[in-house]
Motif scaffolding. Structure first.
Motif, PDB file in Angstrom:
ATOM      1  N   GLY A 131       0.778  -1.232   0.000  1.00  0.00           N
ATOM      2  CA  GLY A 131       0.000   0.000   0.000  1.00  0.00           C
ATOM      3  C   GLY A 131       0.808   1.278   0.000  1.00  0.00           C
ATOM      4  O   GLY A 131       0.248   2.354   0.162  1.00  0.00           O
ATOM      5  N   VAL A 132       2.129   1.178  -0.190  1.00  0.00           N
ATOM      6  CA  VAL A 132       2.989   2.357  -0.200  1.00  0.00           C
ATOM      7  C   VAL A 132       3.632   2.492  -1.573  1.00  0.00           C
ATOM      8  O   VAL A 132       4.201   1.532  -2.094  1.00  0.00           O
ATOM      9  N   CYS A 133       3.547   3.688  -2.158  1.00  0.00           N
ATOM     10  CA  CYS A 133       4.184   3.945  -3.445  1.00  0.00           C
ATOM     11  C   CYS A 133       5.668   4.199  -3.201  1.00  0.00           C
ATOM     12  O   CYS A 133       6.043   5.191  -2.581  1.00  0.00           O
ATOM     13  N   LEU A 134       6.514   3.279  -3.668  1.00  0.00           N
ATOM     14  CA  LEU A 134       7.959   3.374  -3.473  1.00  0.00           C
ATOM     15  C   LEU A 134       8.646   4.124  -4.606  1.00  0.00           C
ATOM     16  O   LEU A 134       9.772   4.575  -4.463  1.00  0.00           O
ATOM     17  N   GLY A 135       7.970   4.208  -5.746  1.00  0.00           N
ATOM     18  CA  GLY A 135       8.574   4.858  -6.905  1.00  0.00           C
ATOM     19  C   GLY A 135       7.712   4.650  -8.133  1.00  0.00           C
ATOM     20  O   GLY A 135       6.516   4.365  -8.033  1.00  0.00           O
ATOM     21  N   PHE A 136       8.333   4.788  -9.288  1.00  0.00           N
ATOM     22  CA  PHE A 136       7.617   4.615 -10.541  1.00  0.00           C
ATOM     23  C   PHE A 136       8.548   4.075 -11.605  1.00  0.00           C
ATOM     24  O   PHE A 136       9.769   4.182 -11.492  1.00  0.00           O
ATOM     25  N   LEU A 137       7.956   3.480 -12.601  1.00  0.00           N
ATOM     26  CA  LEU A 137       8.679   3.009 -13.772  1.00  0.00           C
ATOM     27  C   LEU A 137       7.964   3.576 -14.983  1.00  0.00           C
ATOM     28  O   LEU A 137       6.737   3.506 -15.064  1.00  0.00           O
ATOM     29  N   ALA A 138       8.722   4.161 -15.896  1.00  0.00           N
ATOM     30  CA  ALA A 138       8.122   4.733 -17.098  1.00  0.00           C
ATOM     31  C   ALA A 138       9.002   4.417 -18.301  1.00  0.00           C
ATOM     32  O   ALA A 138      10.226   4.474 -18.218  1.00  0.00           O
ATOM     33  N   VAL A 139       8.351   4.062 -19.386  1.00  0.00           N
ATOM     34  CA  VAL A 139       9.018   3.882 -20.668  1.00  0.00           C
ATOM     35  C   VAL A 139       8.544   5.036 -21.534  1.00  0.00           C
ATOM     36  O   VAL A 139       7.342   5.174 -21.782  1.00  0.00           O
TER      37      VAL A 139
END
Length: 176
Positions: A131-139
């Motif tokens: 339930g915690v947003c640790l980061g993001f991944l984007a292409v």
């Protein structure tokens, strides 16, 4: 038909080998940047014209957020600080997590600060655990990204590994 099938099998073997190497690095407690660079390199191999961003939010810490950037045509990734409104970005990625994977949206990041061109579109998703947003991944790409089902499956597998690596690093930070 035989050559086509052989090519597909080779691509599947390459994918499984890359995933196994990332898994080994996670289990061996390798440096987080090295693991995320492996993820970024594999994503860049899927589509050579794309730039890969993997952002990390430091949960409960004072260190600033940062982003690993693997630009198209560059041999390696570089770490950049993220000067962002963390709450807005986490909310944005929380919203994106509920959208379809093939939905392309603009990133709410300062493209210039990350060394990217303006007006890029991205396939993006949050890296969330417990339930915690640790980061993001984007292409990120300058044009349309028409990814086949096998590419989307690889993206999800790599996202899962990046999430596990970030979660382990955050857990280690809390223990220290």
């Amino acid at each position: 038909a035989f050559n086509e099938m052989a090519g597909e099998l080779q691509a599947q073997f390459d994918e499984l080998q890359a995933l196994a190497e990332i898994d080994k690095a996670i289990v061996d407690h390798c440096e987080l940047d090295a693991i995320l660079a492996q993820v970024a390199d594999r994503l860049a191999a899927i589509d050579a014209g794309c730039t890969v961003l993997i952002g990390r939010f430091r949960v409960g810490g004072t260190a600033p957020a940062s982003c690993l950037v693997r630009r198209a045509g560059h041999p390696s990734a570089e770490r950049r600080p993220l000067d962002i409104d963390r709450a807005a970005l986490m909310q944005w990625f929380g919203e994106v997590a509920e959208h379809r994977l093939d939905e392309v949206r603009s990133l709410p990041l300062d493209s210039h600060a990350l060394g990217l061109d303006h007006g890029l579109q991205a396939l993006s998703m949050s890296l969330s655990a417990h339930g915690v947003c640790l980061g993001f991944l984007a292409v990120v790409a300058p044009g349309p990204m028409d990814w086949a089902e096998s590419r989307r499956r690889q993206l999800l597998e790599l996202r899962n590994r990046a999430t596990v690596a970030l979660s382990a690093a955050n857990r280690e930070d809390r223990l220290v």
